[in-house]
Design an enzyme around this catalytic site. Structure first.
Site, mmCIF file in Angstrom:
data_model
loop_
_atom_site.group_PDB
_atom_site.id
_atom_site.type_symbol
_atom_site.label_atom_id
_atom_site.label_comp_id
_atom_site.label_asym_id
_atom_site.label_seq_id
_atom_site.Cartn_x
_atom_site.Cartn_y
_atom_site.Cartn_z
ATOM 1 C CG LEU A 1 98.170 55.485 92.033
ATOM 2 C CD1 LEU A 1 98.284 56.183 93.357
ATOM 3 C CD2 LEU A 1 97.843 56.484 90.932
ATOM 4 C CG ASN B 1 99.998 46.662 92.410
ATOM 5 O OD1 ASN B 1 99.361 47.703 92.504
ATOM 6 N ND2 ASN B 1 100.236 46.068 91.255
ATOM 7 C CG ASP C 1 93.546 46.356 83.938
ATOM 8 O OD1 ASP C 1 94.103 46.527 85.036
ATOM 9 O OD2 ASP C 1 93.501 45.252 83.361
#
Lengths: 430, 322
Positions: free
Chosen positions: A76, A99, A310
Site C-alpha cells: 500500500l 510492511n 505484486d
C-alpha cells in the site's frame, strides 16, 4: 454506459452480459440481479420475462460480467489513490502486505488498516499480518491474535525468513490455527548486493546478479518444512522453472503448498531492463526467457494457483537513480487484468481459466467472501471488454506512483465498470 | 485393596526408571501400596522403621523443591538413612562424569539411588553401573514415573478408578517428562488420553503414543473427566515455540471459559510449580471444588514411600540371588 446507480439498497439488473464465473464454469449471455449489497440472482435466462419492477437497469452491451478481481499481494502506498487505481483496474478485494509504517505485527495496526479502508468505501482491503515482530526475522509475532483481529495470512513481505528453524516454528505454530504462511522465495545470502538476474545480461550491463538458484533453494527448503510441520505454505511471485518444479513435486507428495506469480514474470524477461530501466527492477528480478516460459507453463499446467499484481508503488526519487541504487518493485493494479488476459489472447489459457487465477482461486485460498457470481455473495463485480485495446502510459495511471514495468506496452482488456457491494466505484468515461 | 507380599515381590521391578513397559498389575501394586501410606501419613505417629539401616541417596542434577522434599520425607518416615547430594558443591562441579559419580557412590553401598538429571536416559545409565535400586526422579524430557503414579493415585481416590476416564493433558507436551509418564500410565490403565497444545509444543508422531492430539482447548476439553495442566517455561518463548505469554494464555491458558467445555465436575490437576496467568488462571487453580493440586502433593509423599518400600523388597531378593 452512462447509467448512474443510486442507493446501494436498490435492486440493479445487469442485462445483456456475457457472464463469466470460473467457480461454476459459467460462460454464457445472461443477466445478474443485485439487491442492496448482495447478488440476488444470476443466470443465462434470468431476465427473459423482463427486469424486476423498480430495478435500475445496467445494459452491459454484450460485454463480460465477472466477479471483481481479488488481488492477494499489494503493497500500500497512499490508501485513497491505491483504492482508486485498484477500482480502475477492476479489483474489488485486495490484500495489503504488512510492511507498512508501522508494521502490521500487532492487533492495533491490523484493525487500523481495516477501519481506514472501510471509511474510504472503495475496494475491500484485507491485510497480511507479519510473521515476525518488526519483520526482523527473529521473534514470532502474535499470529493467533493477529488472525483474530482480521489478518488473512502471514508474511514478512519481501524479507525472506532466513532462519530455517524459525520458518519451521512459523509453519508449525501457524498450523495450530490453520494459518497460511507466505515466505519471500529468495535465499538472502545469495541475493545480497544483487540487483538483477544473474547471467549474460547482468555481465554485459556490469550489474551484480542474483542467481536464479536463490529462489529454488528457499522454495525447496520451505516445501520440506511444510511437509515436516503439516503447515500451510504459500510461495509468492514465483519466477523460475526450478522453483515451480519444487512446488509441483511438493504438491504431488501431498504437501500443503500453493503459489502465485505476478504479470511481469510471465509477460517480461530480463531484457526489459534494456538500458538500465529502473522500472524493470523488481524483486524477485525479471529472469531469462526460459524461466518466463516455464512460468507460462506453470500457469497452464496448474502448478501456479494464483496471479497477483505484486503492486509495489515507488516514487520518482527512488527510481531516478543508478540501477543498483534504485528501489525494486513495480505498480500493477491497472495492468493485472490486461496482462493476465494476454494469456488468453495468446492462446495459452481459456478466458475462464484466466479468471479463476485472479478471482476464485485467491478468494478461496484466503477464505474471502469474493470471487464468485453466487447468490448471497457480496455484489463485487467487474464489467469489461476483453478485446478493447489501450496503451499503458505511466503518466496517466491512476495510482500515485507511476513505476510500471509495462510502461508504453499496448494491451487488450478494458475495465468498463467496477462494483463493490452493489455500489459503482468505477465507471469508464468515454 | 488387599496387598499380598508375594505378589508384590513378583511384580515390582528391580528399578523404577519409567512407566513405559510396566503392566497394569505392576502399576496397581504401586498404587495399592501407596494407598496404605496415605492413611499412615495422616496419623500423628507416621514414622516406621521399615527401612532401618537402609541408605538412600538423592542425587539431583536439577533444581527441585517438591520432588526432592517428597523423597526426603518418604525416606525419613520409613526410618532410612538419607543423604541429599548437592550437585552444585559436589565433585560433579569439578568435572566428574555421571558414571564416575555413580561408581563412587556405589562403593559406599547405598540401597536406593534417586536420581534427577537434565538428560534423558541418565537414570537408565546409572542403573547399569550400580548394584542398588535406582528410582528415576525425572530424566530430561523422558519420564518422571513417581509423578505419574501420584497423579494416578489422586485420580483413583477421587473417582474410584482410571479405566474409561478421558484425561486431557494440556500445555508443553514436547518438553514434558510428566506428560510422557502420565500418557503411558493412563493408557496402560485403560483411560483415554488427549493432548492439547499449539503444534510447536506437541512432539512429532505424538499420535503414535496412542493419544488424540488437539490444538484447540475448547475442542480438546469437551467431555473430559480430568484436566491436567503442565508448567510452561517462559524461556520457551525466546525460542519461538509461541509468540507471547498473553497469546499463550488467551488460547491455551485454563480459565473458566475454556473449562466449561469439560465435564461439569472435571478435576483440575497441575504438577507444580504453577505459573498463574500463564497456563492457569488463578481462580481456577484455587477452586477448592475442582482443583486437586494440593492433594497431588500429599499423594506424592505416599507414592514415594511405596516406591522405596517396594524396591527394597526386591533388592533383598536380588541380593539373595547374588
Amino acid at each position: 454506459m452512462a447509467e448512474t446507480v443510486g442507493d446501494p439498497q436498490d435492486a440493479v439488473a445487469y442485462i445483456n452480459a456475457r457472464l463469466l464465473d470460473p467457480a461454476t464454469e459459467l460462460d454464457a449471455i445472461g443477466g445478474l440481479l443485485t439487491e442492496g449489497e448482495v447478488i440476488a440472482a444470476v443466470g443465462d435466462d434470468l431476465f427473459r420475462s423482463g427486469t424486476p419492477e423498480g430495478a435500475a437497469v445496467v445494459d452491459c452491451g454484450g460485454h463480460c460480467l465477472a466477479p471483481g478481481l481479488v488481488d492477494m499481494r499489494v503493497e500500500l502506498g497512499n490508501l485513497a489513490t491505491s483504492g482508486r487505481a485498484a477500482a480502475g483496474g477492476g479489483i474489488t478485494s485486495m490484500v495489503s502486505l504488512p510492511n507498512s509504517d508501522p508494521v502490521a505485527d500487532n492487533e492495533a495496526v491490523v484493525e487500523f488498516v481495516a477501519r481506514r479502508a472501510r471509511k474510504l468505501g472503495l475496494v475491500k482491503l484485507y491485510t497480511y499480518g507479519a510473521v515476525t515482530r518488526g519483520l526482523a526475522g527473529s521473534e514470532l509475532a502474535e499470529l493467533g491474535m493477529l488472525a483474530d483481529a482480521g489478518a488473512v495470512a502471514f508474511t514478512d513481505a519481501t524479507h525472506a525468513i532466513a532462519d530455517a528453524r524459525l520458518m519451521r516454528m512459523a509453519l508449525s505454530y501457524g498450523s495450530t490455527f490453520g494459518l497460511l504462511i507466505v515466505n519471500h522465495p529468495e535465499e538472502p545470502g545469495l541475493a545480497e548486493y544483487g540487483v538483477m538476474n544473474d547471467g549474460e545480461t547482468a555481465t554485459r550491463l556490469g550489474l551484480a546478479g542474483i542467481p536464479r538458484q536463490a529462489e529454488v533453494i528457499m522454495v525447496e527448503r520451505d516445501v520440506h518444512l511444510a511437509e515436516l510441520t503439516g503447515g500451510r505454505l504459500h510461495v509468492p511471485h514465483v519466477s523460475t522453472a526450478d522453483a515451480l518444479d519444487a512446488i509441483s513435486r511438493g504438491k504431488q507428495r501431498g504437501v500443503n503448498v500453493t503459489c502465485d506469480t505476478a504479470p511481469p514474470y510471465f509477460a517480461l524477461n530480463e531484457t526489459a531492463i534494456g538500458d538500465y530501466r529502473t522500472f524493470a527492477k523488481l524483486s524477485p528480478p525479471l529472469r531469462n526467457e526460459d524461466d518466463r516460459q516455464a512460468v507460462v507453463a506453470g500457469l497452464k499446467n496448474g502448478t501456479i494457483d494464483v496471479i497477483a499484481s505484486d503492486h509495489v508503488p515507488r516514487d520518482e526519487e527512488s527510481k531516478r537513480l543508478p540501477f543498483a541504487e534504485a528501489a525494486a518493485g513495480g505498480v500493477g493494479l491497472n495492468t493485472l487484468l490486461p496482462i493476465s488476459l494476454e494469456l488468453y489472447h495468446n492462446g495459452h489459457l481459456g478466458l475462464l481459466d484466466v479468471f479463476r487465477l485472479i478471482t476464485q482461486a485467491p478468494a478461496d485460498l484466503l477464505n474471502l467472501p469474493a470471487g464468485r457470481l453466487e447468490v448471497g455473495r457480496p455484489a463485487d463485480l467487474l464489467v469489461f471488454d476483453p478485446d478493447r485495446g489501450w496503451k499503458v502510459d505511466a503518466k496517466t495511471l491512476l495510482s500515485q506512483a507511476k513505476n510500471s514495468p509495462f510502461d508504453r506496452r499496448p494491451v487488450q482488456g478494458t475495465v468498463l465498470r467496477t462494483v463493490v457491494d452493489g455500489r459503482n466505484i468505477y465507471q469508464l468515461e468515454d | 485393596m488387599g496387598v499380598d507380599d508375594s505378589y508384590q515381590t513378583r511384580f515390582s521391578p528391580r528399578h523404577l526408571l519409567g512407566i513405559e513397559g510396566l503392566s497394569p498389575d505392576q502399576i496397581t501394586v504401586f498404587l495399592n501400596k501407596s494407598e496404605n501410606y496415605v492413611e499412615q501419613n495422616r496419623r500423628v505417629d507416621k514414622a516406621t522403621q521399615l527401612l532401618h539401616g537402609r541408605t538412600i541417596i538423592n542425587l539431583f542434577y536439577e533444581d527441585s523443591t517438591r520432588t526432592l522434599t517428597s523423597f526426603e520425607l518418604a525416606g525419613k518416615r520409613l526410618g532410612g538413612d538419607l543423604i541429599n547430594m548437592n550437585v552444585d558443591t559436589s565433585s560433579v562441579k569439578k568435572g566428574e562424569t555421571l558414571i564416575d559419580t555413580a561408581m563412587t557412590l556405589n562403593a559406599m553401598h547405598p540401597d536406593i539411588l534417586v536420581v534427577r538429571h537434565p538428560h534423558a536416559g541418565a537414570a537408565k545409565l546409572l542403573s547399569e553401573k550400580v548394584n542398588c535400586a535406582v528410582i528415576n526422579g525425572g530424566d530430561g524430557n523422558h519420564e518422571h514415573p513417581t509423578q505419574a503414579l501420584l497423579d494416578a493415585l489422586t485420580i483413583r481416590r477421587r473417582l474410584g478408578g482410571l479405566s474409561g476416564l478421558t484425561v486431557a493433558i494440556c500445555g508443553d507436551i514436547l518438553h514434558s517428562r510428566v506428560a510422557k509418564s502420565n500418557i503411558h500410565l493412563l493408557l496402560t490403565m485403560g483411560a483415554r488420553v488427549r493432548v492439547i497444545a499449539p503444534k510447536t509444543l506437541i512432539p512429532p508422531a505424538a499420535e503414535r503414543l496412542g493419544v488424540e492430539v488437539f490444538h484447540c482447548m475448547e475442542d480438546g476439553l469437551k467431555d473430559c473427566d480430568i484436566v491436567m495442566m503442565l508448567r510452561l517455561q517462559r524461556e520457551r518463548m525466546t525460542r519461538n515455540f509461541f509468540p507471547s505469554i498473553r497469546e499463550y494464555f488467551r488460547y491455551f491458558g485454563l480459565d473458566y471459559n475454556k473449562l466449561s467445555h469439560a465435564k461439569p465436575d472435571a478435576l483440575i490437576m497441575h504438577p507444580g510449580p504453577m505459573n498463574r496467568g500463564v497456563e492457569i488462571d488463578t481462580e481456577v487453580a484455587d477452586d477448592v471444588g475442582r482443583s486437586v493440586i494440593r492433594e497431588q502433593v500429599e499423594m506424592g509423599v505416599a507414592v514415594r514411600m511405596a516406591c522405596l518400600d517396594l524396591l527394597t523388597i526386591n533388592l533383598d531378593s536380588g541380593e539373595r540371588r547374588a
